[in-house]
Write a protein that holds these residues in place. Structure first.
Motif, PDB file in Angstrom:
ATOM      1  N   GLY A  44       0.845  -1.186   0.000  1.00  0.00           N
ATOM      2  CA  GLY A  44       0.000   0.000   0.000  1.00  0.00           C
ATOM      3  C   GLY A  44       0.879   1.234   0.000  1.00  0.00           C
ATOM      4  O   GLY A  44       1.684   1.437  -0.917  1.00  0.00           O
ATOM      5  N   TYR A  45       0.740   2.058   1.037  1.00  0.00           N
ATOM      6  CA  TYR A  45       1.669   3.173   1.243  1.00  0.00           C
ATOM      7  C   TYR A  45       2.209   3.037   2.656  1.00  0.00           C
ATOM      8  O   TYR A  45       1.769   3.701   3.595  1.00  0.00           O
ATOM      9  N   ALA A  46       3.155   2.137   2.811  1.00  0.00           N
ATOM     10  CA  ALA A  46       3.715   1.808   4.125  1.00  0.00           C
ATOM     11  C   ALA A  46       5.071   2.431   4.363  1.00  0.00           C
ATOM     12  O   ALA A  46       5.637   2.273   5.448  1.00  0.00           O
ATOM     13  N   THR A  47       5.619   3.140   3.386  1.00  0.00           N
ATOM     14  CA  THR A  47       6.982   3.644   3.514  1.00  0.00           C
ATOM     15  C   THR A  47       7.194   4.577   4.712  1.00  0.00           C
ATOM     16  O   THR A  47       8.291   4.572   5.284  1.00  0.00           O
ATOM     17  N   THR A  67      -2.843   1.940  -9.225  1.00  0.00           N
ATOM     18  CA  THR A  67      -3.872   2.975  -9.109  1.00  0.00           C
ATOM     19  C   THR A  67      -3.445   4.111  -8.187  1.00  0.00           C
ATOM     20  O   THR A  67      -3.993   5.209  -8.246  1.00  0.00           O
ATOM     21  N   GLN A  68      -2.460   3.860  -7.349  1.00  0.00           N
ATOM     22  CA  GLN A  68      -1.973   4.866  -6.408  1.00  0.00           C
ATOM     23  C   GLN A  68      -0.741   5.581  -6.954  1.00  0.00           C
ATOM     24  O   GLN A  68      -0.599   6.791  -6.803  1.00  0.00           O
ATOM     25  N   GLY A  69       0.153   4.842  -7.580  1.00  0.00           N
ATOM     26  CA  GLY A  69       1.429   5.384  -8.007  1.00  0.00           C
ATOM     27  C   GLY A  69       2.529   4.993  -7.056  1.00  0.00           C
ATOM     28  O   GLY A  69       2.279   4.435  -5.984  1.00  0.00           O
ATOM     29  N   VAL A  70       3.755   5.266  -7.434  1.00  0.00           N
ATOM     30  CA  VAL A  70       4.904   4.827  -6.650  1.00  0.00           C
ATOM     31  C   VAL A  70       5.898   5.960  -6.495  1.00  0.00           C
ATOM     32  O   VAL A  70       5.977   6.851  -7.356  1.00  0.00           O
TER      33      VAL A  70
END
Length: 244
Positions: A44-47, A67-70
């Protein structure tokens, strides 16, 4: 409406995002424990929550949905982030020891497929840390934060979902009791909100944080078998022989 990587990064760059990062990160790492020598995946966005892990773990990966991007992560050295379909990750079976899901479950169309894929990539006895908006919390009702988007969950809904996908919850915590407002007073008193909410076990926390273990065997329903009654042989009366 789906959040993209720009919205997520912008939120965590705000004072409210910084307080969220500190409170949620403390809860995640208290459940995660030591990751020395382990392989860890953030999904997901766990960074924002992988920094302490990256310094200790044998290997750390950050997969983000298309769908979110990186974003490139970490900021220096070799990149450990990549775009990936969370329901079809480019990993062999039993390749990961720990998976941390943040901004993931509530954003996918098929939560069951996502957790089945996490189960596939985990080693036997591997663990998953799942962060999900609480259906009863205020944070799920305000779209000014990332936790106000997607599908929130109640505790019973999460329990059924994990049971169906062969995960066994081992630890359960609620966090983010402070209202999702940018007031300086609220931000300064965030620790007091957490202490009161946790101490009284209030039901209106913003997030569920679950520590679940991969089950290796599917439980089966045991039916009681009706035993046939054992019939005793009938007694036959034999007349006594007549004298003579």
């Amino acid at each position: 409406m789906r959040l993209d990587i720009t919205d997520l990064r912008a939120f965590y760059a705000t004072p409210l995002g910084g307080v969220t990062h500190r409170i949620v990160g403390r809860t995640i790492h208290s459940l995660l424990g030591s990751v020395s020598g382990l392989r860890v995946l953030g999904l997901g966005y766990a960074t924002p929550y992988l920094g302490p892990v990256h310094c200790i773990a044998e290997r750390t990966l950050a997969f983000m949905p298309a769908t979110q991007g990186v974003v490139n992560w970490p900021g220096s050295g070799r990149s450990c982030s990549a775009l990936a379909d969370p329901t079809m990750m480019p990993l062999p079976e039993a390749a990961i020891d720990r998976v941390i899901l943040v901004h993931a479950l509530e954003a996918v169309e098929s939560p069951t497929e996502l957790l089945q894929e996490v189960w596939r990539t985990l080693t036997p006895g591997g663990r998953m840390i799942l962060v999900v908006p609480n259906r009863r919390g205020v944070w799920a009702r305000r779209d000014a934060t990332p936790f106000g988007h997607g599908q929130p969950y109640s505790r019973s809904q999460l329990g059924r979902l994990m049971r169906d996908t062969l995960f066994s919850p081992e630890g359960w915590a609620e966090t983010l009791y402070m209202p999702p407002v940018r007031s300086r007073l609220m931000l300064r008193t965030s620790g007091a909100w957490e202490r009161v909410g946790t101490g009284l076990s209030l039901p209106f926390a913003g997030l569920h944080v679950v520590d679940a273990t991969k089950q290796l065997f599917r439980p089966i329903a045991v039916r009681q078998v009706r035993r046939a009654r054992r019939l005793a042989p009938a007694r036959v009366l034999v007349p006594a022989p007549s004298p003579g």
